[in-house]
Design a protein around this motif. Structure first.
Motif, PDB file in Angstrom:
ATOM      1  N   LEU A  94       3.399   8.271   5.607  1.00 33.88           N
ATOM      2  CA  LEU A  94       2.040   8.701   5.172  1.00 33.88           C
ATOM      3  C   LEU A  94       0.876   8.107   5.776  1.00 33.88           C
ATOM      4  CD1 LEU A  94       1.120  11.061   3.155  1.00 33.88           C
ATOM      5  CD2 LEU A  94       1.055   9.322   1.668  1.00 33.88           C
ATOM      6  N   ALA A  95       1.285   7.042   6.271  1.00 37.22           N
ATOM      7  CA  ALA A  95       0.103   6.265   6.932  1.00 37.22           C
ATOM      8  C   ALA A  95      -0.114   6.866   8.172  1.00 37.22           C
ATOM      9  CB  ALA A  95       0.670   4.894   7.356  1.00 37.22           C
ATOM     10  N   LEU A  96       0.606   7.697   8.881  1.00 41.54           N
ATOM     11  CA  LEU A  96       0.380   8.585  10.151  1.00 41.54           C
ATOM     12  C   LEU A  96      -0.582   9.525   9.820  1.00 41.54           C
ATOM     13  CD1 LEU A  96       1.537   7.610  12.994  1.00 41.54           C
ATOM     14  CD2 LEU A  96       2.662   6.259  11.159  1.00 41.54           C
ATOM     15  N   ASP A  97      -0.009  10.239   8.491  1.00 40.08           N
ATOM     16  CA  ASP A  97      -0.634  11.572   8.131  1.00 40.08           C
ATOM     17  C   ASP A  97      -2.037  11.191   7.863  1.00 40.08           C
ATOM     18  OD1 ASP A  97       1.506  13.509   7.722  1.00 40.08           O
ATOM     19  OD2 ASP A  97       2.156  12.112   6.065  1.00 40.08           O
ATOM     20  N   ALA A  98      -2.464   9.860   7.375  1.00 40.48           N
ATOM     21  CA  ALA A  98      -3.711   9.631   7.087  1.00 40.48           C
ATOM     22  C   ALA A  98      -4.599   9.070   8.470  1.00 40.48           C
ATOM     23  CB  ALA A  98      -3.700   8.131   6.342  1.00 40.48           C
ATOM     24  N   LEU A  99      -3.796   8.587   9.446  1.00 36.59           N
ATOM     25  CA  LEU A  99      -4.592   7.940  10.512  1.00 36.59           C
ATOM     26  C   LEU A  99      -4.761   9.315  11.338  1.00 36.59           C
ATOM     27  CD1 LEU A  99      -2.221   5.170  11.581  1.00 36.59           C
ATOM     28  CD2 LEU A  99      -4.536   5.096  10.797  1.00 36.59           C
ATOM     29  N   GLY A 100      -4.155  10.427  11.545  1.00 39.69           N
ATOM     30  CA  GLY A 100      -4.526  11.861  12.162  1.00 39.69           C
ATOM     31  C   GLY A 100      -5.809  12.177  11.754  1.00 39.69           C
ATOM     32  N   GLY A 111       3.635   3.734   3.418  1.00 38.01           N
ATOM     33  CA  GLY A 111       3.868   5.160   3.469  1.00 38.01           C
ATOM     34  C   GLY A 111       4.110   5.485   1.892  1.00 38.01           C
ATOM     35  N   LEU A 112       4.720   6.697   1.579  1.00 41.95           N
ATOM     36  CA  LEU A 112       5.035   7.174   0.282  1.00 41.95           C
ATOM     37  C   LEU A 112       6.021   6.266  -0.542  1.00 41.95           C
ATOM     38  CD1 LEU A 112       4.467   9.799  -1.294  1.00 41.95           C
ATOM     39  CD2 LEU A 112       6.836  10.590  -0.718  1.00 41.95           C
ATOM     40  N   ASP A 113       5.398   6.005  -1.899  1.00 46.21           N
ATOM     41  CA  ASP A 113       5.925   5.325  -2.822  1.00 46.21           C
ATOM     42  C   ASP A 113       7.111   6.028  -3.462  1.00 46.21           C
ATOM     43  OD1 ASP A 113       7.003   3.753  -4.996  1.00 46.21           O
ATOM     44  OD2 ASP A 113       5.065   3.378  -5.794  1.00 46.21           O
ATOM     45  N   LEU A 114       8.396   5.904  -2.849  1.00 47.69           N
ATOM     46  CA  LEU A 114       9.468   6.439  -3.221  1.00 47.69           C
ATOM     47  C   LEU A 114      10.000   6.230  -4.825  1.00 47.69           C
ATOM     48  CD1 LEU A 114      11.811   6.543   0.226  1.00 47.69           C
ATOM     49  CD2 LEU A 114      10.249   8.076  -0.589  1.00 47.69           C
ATOM     50  N   SER A 115       9.436   5.186  -5.415  1.00 46.90           N
ATOM     51  CA  SER A 115       9.879   5.042  -6.619  1.00 46.90           C
ATOM     52  C   SER A 115       8.969   5.715  -7.693  1.00 46.90           C
ATOM     53  CB  SER A 115       9.653   3.569  -7.097  1.00 46.90           C
ATOM     54  OG  SER A 115       8.277   3.068  -6.938  1.00 46.90           O
ATOM     55  N   SER A 116       7.754   6.334  -7.209  1.00 50.32           N
ATOM     56  CA  SER A 116       6.855   7.124  -8.092  1.00 50.32           C
ATOM     57  C   SER A 116       7.387   8.442  -8.522  1.00 50.32           C
ATOM     58  CB  SER A 116       5.567   7.347  -7.303  1.00 50.32           C
ATOM     59  OG  SER A 116       5.731   8.226  -6.098  1.00 50.32           O
ATOM     60  N   ASP A 117       6.580   8.917  -9.338  1.00 50.58           N
ATOM     61  CA  ASP A 117       7.029  10.373  -9.918  1.00 50.58           C
ATOM     62  C   ASP A 117       6.643  11.330  -8.895  1.00 50.58           C
ATOM     63  OD1 ASP A 117       4.370  10.548 -10.031  1.00 50.58           O
ATOM     64  OD2 ASP A 117       4.140  10.984 -12.322  1.00 50.58           O
ATOM     65  N   ILE A 118       6.251  11.339  -7.541  1.00 45.04           N
ATOM     66  CA  ILE A 118       5.969  12.318  -6.828  1.00 45.04           C
ATOM     67  C   ILE A 118       7.163  13.283  -6.364  1.00 45.04           C
ATOM     68  CG2 ILE A 118       5.314  12.974  -4.189  1.00 45.04           C
ATOM     69  CD1 ILE A 118       3.433  10.537  -4.284  1.00 45.04           C
ATOM     70  N   LEU A 119       8.315  12.445  -6.585  1.00 47.33           N
ATOM     71  CA  LEU A 119       9.742  13.024  -6.088  1.00 47.33           C
ATOM     72  C   LEU A 119      10.412  13.376  -7.448  1.00 47.33           C
ATOM     73  CD1 LEU A 119      10.800  11.190  -3.016  1.00 47.33           C
ATOM     74  CD2 LEU A 119       9.391  13.324  -3.066  1.00 47.33           C
ATOM     75  N   ALA A 120       9.891  13.346  -8.377  1.00 48.76           N
ATOM     76  CA  ALA A 120      10.565  13.302  -9.729  1.00 48.76           C
ATOM     77  C   ALA A 120      10.990  14.891 -10.064  1.00 48.76           C
ATOM     78  CB  ALA A 120       9.719  12.904 -10.929  1.00 48.76           C
ATOM     79  N   PRO A 121      12.034  15.235 -10.691  1.00 47.46           N
ATOM     80  CA  PRO A 121      12.384  16.710 -10.867  1.00 47.46           C
ATOM     81  C   PRO A 121      11.395  17.376 -11.941  1.00 47.46           C
ATOM     82  CG  PRO A 121      14.302  15.134 -11.206  1.00 47.46           C
ATOM     83  CD  PRO A 121      13.133  14.222 -11.001  1.00 47.46           C
ATOM     84  N   ARG A 122      11.037  18.560 -11.624  1.00 44.79           N
ATOM     85  CA  ARG A 122      10.112  19.095 -12.365  1.00 44.79           C
ATOM     86  C   ARG A 122      10.775  19.943 -13.454  1.00 44.79           C
ATOM     87  NH1 ARG A 122       5.990  16.410 -10.666  1.00 44.79           N
ATOM     88  NH2 ARG A 122       5.750  16.518  -8.488  1.00 44.79           N
ATOM     89  N   PRO A 123      10.340  20.488 -14.705  1.00 42.95           N
ATOM     90  CA  PRO A 123      10.840  21.280 -15.649  1.00 42.95           C
ATOM     91  C   PRO A 123      11.321  22.548 -14.817  1.00 42.95           C
ATOM     92  CG  PRO A 123       8.498  20.388 -16.476  1.00 42.95           C
ATOM     93  CD  PRO A 123       8.909  19.951 -14.863  1.00 42.95           C
ATOM     94  N   ASN A 162       0.776  -1.360   0.030  1.00 48.23           N
ATOM     95  CA  ASN A 162      -0.069   0.179   0.061  1.00 48.23           C
ATOM     96  C   ASN A 162       0.779   1.398  -0.059  1.00 48.23           C
ATOM     97  OD1 ASN A 162      -2.494  -0.974  -0.313  1.00 48.23           O
ATOM     98  ND2 ASN A 162      -2.866  -1.333   2.193  1.00 48.23           N
ATOM     99  N   ALA A 163       2.102   0.996  -0.908  1.00 44.96           N
ATOM    100  CA  ALA A 163       2.935   2.326  -0.935  1.00 44.96           C
ATOM    101  C   ALA A 163       2.030   3.426  -1.767  1.00 44.96           C
ATOM    102  CB  ALA A 163       3.969   2.181  -1.451  1.00 44.96           C
ATOM    103  N   VAL A 164       2.113   4.725  -1.504  1.00 42.04           N
ATOM    104  CA  VAL A 164       1.143   5.830  -1.964  1.00 42.04           C
ATOM    105  C   VAL A 164       2.176   6.671  -3.184  1.00 42.04           C
ATOM    106  CG1 VAL A 164      -0.015   7.857  -1.250  1.00 42.04           C
ATOM    107  CG2 VAL A 164       0.001   6.107   0.023  1.00 42.04           C
ATOM    108  N   ASN A 165       1.369   6.463  -4.235  1.00 39.53           N
ATOM    109  CA  ASN A 165       1.784   7.359  -5.244  1.00 39.53           C
ATOM    110  C   ASN A 165       0.703   8.318  -5.564  1.00 39.53           C
ATOM    111  OD1 ASN A 165      -0.127   5.920  -6.610  1.00 39.53           O
ATOM    112  ND2 ASN A 165       1.064   4.930  -8.125  1.00 39.53           N
ATOM    113  N   GLU A 166       0.667   9.197  -6.557  1.00 43.08           N
ATOM    114  CA  GLU A 166      -0.133  10.258  -6.823  1.00 43.08           C
ATOM    115  C   GLU A 166      -1.579   9.933  -7.082  1.00 43.08           C
ATOM    116  OE1 GLU A 166      -0.483  14.617  -9.245  1.00 43.08           O
ATOM    117  OE2 GLU A 166       1.602  13.601  -8.959  1.00 43.08           O
ATOM    118  N   GLU A 167      -1.517   8.748  -8.096  1.00 45.16           N
ATOM    119  CA  GLU A 167      -2.750   8.229  -8.527  1.00 45.16           C
ATOM    120  C   GLU A 167      -3.555   7.703  -7.300  1.00 45.16           C
ATOM    121  OE1 GLU A 167      -4.732   4.661 -11.541  1.00 45.16           O
ATOM    122  OE2 GLU A 167      -2.394   4.786 -11.134  1.00 45.16           O
ATOM    123  N   TYR A 168      -2.895   7.043  -6.363  1.00 43.77           N
ATOM    124  CA  TYR A 168      -3.404   6.484  -5.115  1.00 43.77           C
ATOM    125  C   TYR A 168      -3.999   7.613  -4.377  1.00 43.77           C
ATOM    126  CZ  TYR A 168      -3.571   3.075  -1.215  1.00 43.77           C
ATOM    127  OH  TYR A 168      -4.034   2.357  -0.185  1.00 43.77           O
TER     128      TYR A 168
END
Length: 320
Positions: free
Chosen positions: A157-163, A102-114, A63-69
């Motif tokens: 991120l699971a703690l963010d959701a639980l709060g 928590g956060l899916d570190l392999s997703s594009d959430i942390l990808a460099p922006r233009p 249940n790692a969280v990417n942007e779609e999730y």
């Protein structure tokens, strides 16, 4: 997406043997699937009991969280908030060993922006973070109480959701971590905005957030993050959460919504502001037939079934 079959635990990836003995008379012949359940890829929805919606997180393996999730998570709870047949929500995971890593570190959430100049890039990033925060906070906006049943890993991120939920139960095998400090960040999606007001041991909260160390269910209880530790793992904690949900679902939905709103409002306002808000709310709640019927039922020593709340009014935005 329709709920997935799990050969180990039965349909929807959970079992609830304890609930059956206590509230079996409230169970429909078959779990009902709400019509909007098919809109979601990573979240399974079903009514295992009347007026109790089970929201099951289901993005293997952890249940790692990417942007779609996270967009889907927010959309699901915003849709649930509009369903008057839902009186209580139970949130859990379909996965055997994790609530969420928590956060899916392999997703594009942390990808460099233009490339943009610093100010424009920061403003766009801020908007993105606010959207993320808004989605994870969706359970707090919903009128229905949300009960989280946590087992296994619940990191970052699971703690963010639980709060953002109302009641938190932990299985004895639950392992928590406010993990962001280990990846060079302070938690910014909700953990440190909500938990300082929710927990009873702020010293321990500092310790856990500053170190990122893993802590167990008993420490979570000592912190005040959870209200109950349930012996066992996934099936046991889900059973306990469903049992509580069934008890709450039998109460007046007008009263239940009021309780959630009162507590939420009081956490962010002075005592006098809270009393003013509660007086205004109660002025209309006293007009509810639930109050009259409840009083009559108490006198007669009878049980009572309450009507669902009304569905929200829909507006054609094209005409506005």
């Amino acid at each position: 997406m329709a709920p997935r079959e799990d050969s180990e635990t039965g349909r929807f990836g959970y079992a609830h043997p304890k609930v059956v003995s206590v509230v079996d008379r409230h169970r429909p012949p078959m779990a009902r699937i709400p019509p909007y359940a098919s809109q979601f890829k990573y979240i399974d929805l079903s009514f295992p009991f009347d007026n109790v919606l089970h929201v099951v997180l289901n993005r293997p393996p952890v249940n790692a969280v990417n942007e779609e999730y996270w967009l889907e998570y927010g959309a699901a709870f915003d849709r649930i908030a509009e369903d008057p047949t839902v009186r209580v929500v139970v949130l859990s995971s379909a996965l055997k060993k994790a609530f969420s890593a928590g956060l899916d570190l392999s997703s594009d959430i942390l990808a460099p922006r233009p490339q943009l100049d610093t100010a424009r890039h920061a403003l766009r990033t801020r908007t993105h973070i606010r959207d993320f925060q808004h989605a994870i906070a969706a359970p707090a906006r919903a009128p229905q109480p949300v009960i989280a049943a946590v087992h296994g890993v619940a990191f970052g991120l699971a703690l963010d959701a639980l709060g953002a939920v109302d009641v938190r139960f932990a299985a004895a095998d639950a392992a928590f971590s406010i993990k962001e400090v280990d990846v060079g960040l302070a938690p910014d999606i909700g953990t440190l905005a909500r938990l300082p007001r929710l927990v009873g041991n702020v010293s321990l909260l500092h310790e856990l957030a500053l170190t990122g160390r893993v802590f167990g269910a008993q420490d979570a209880l000592r912190l005040g993050l959870v209200s109950r530790v349930v012996h066992g793992s996934r099936d046991d904690v889900v059973s306990a959460a469903l049992e509580l949900a069934c008890e709450i679902a039998r109460k007046s939905p007008v009263a239940v919504v009021g309780v959630k709103r009162f507590i939420s409002h009081a956490l962010d306002h002075s005592t006098e502001d809270a009393l003013e808000y509660q007086a205004t709310w109660t002025a209309f709640a006293l007009q509810s037939k639930d109050l009259i019927e409840s009083a009559a039922a108490v006198r007669r020593k009878q049980t009572i079934s309450y009507d669902d709340l009304a569905a929200p009014m829909k507006h054609d935005k094209a005409k506005l």
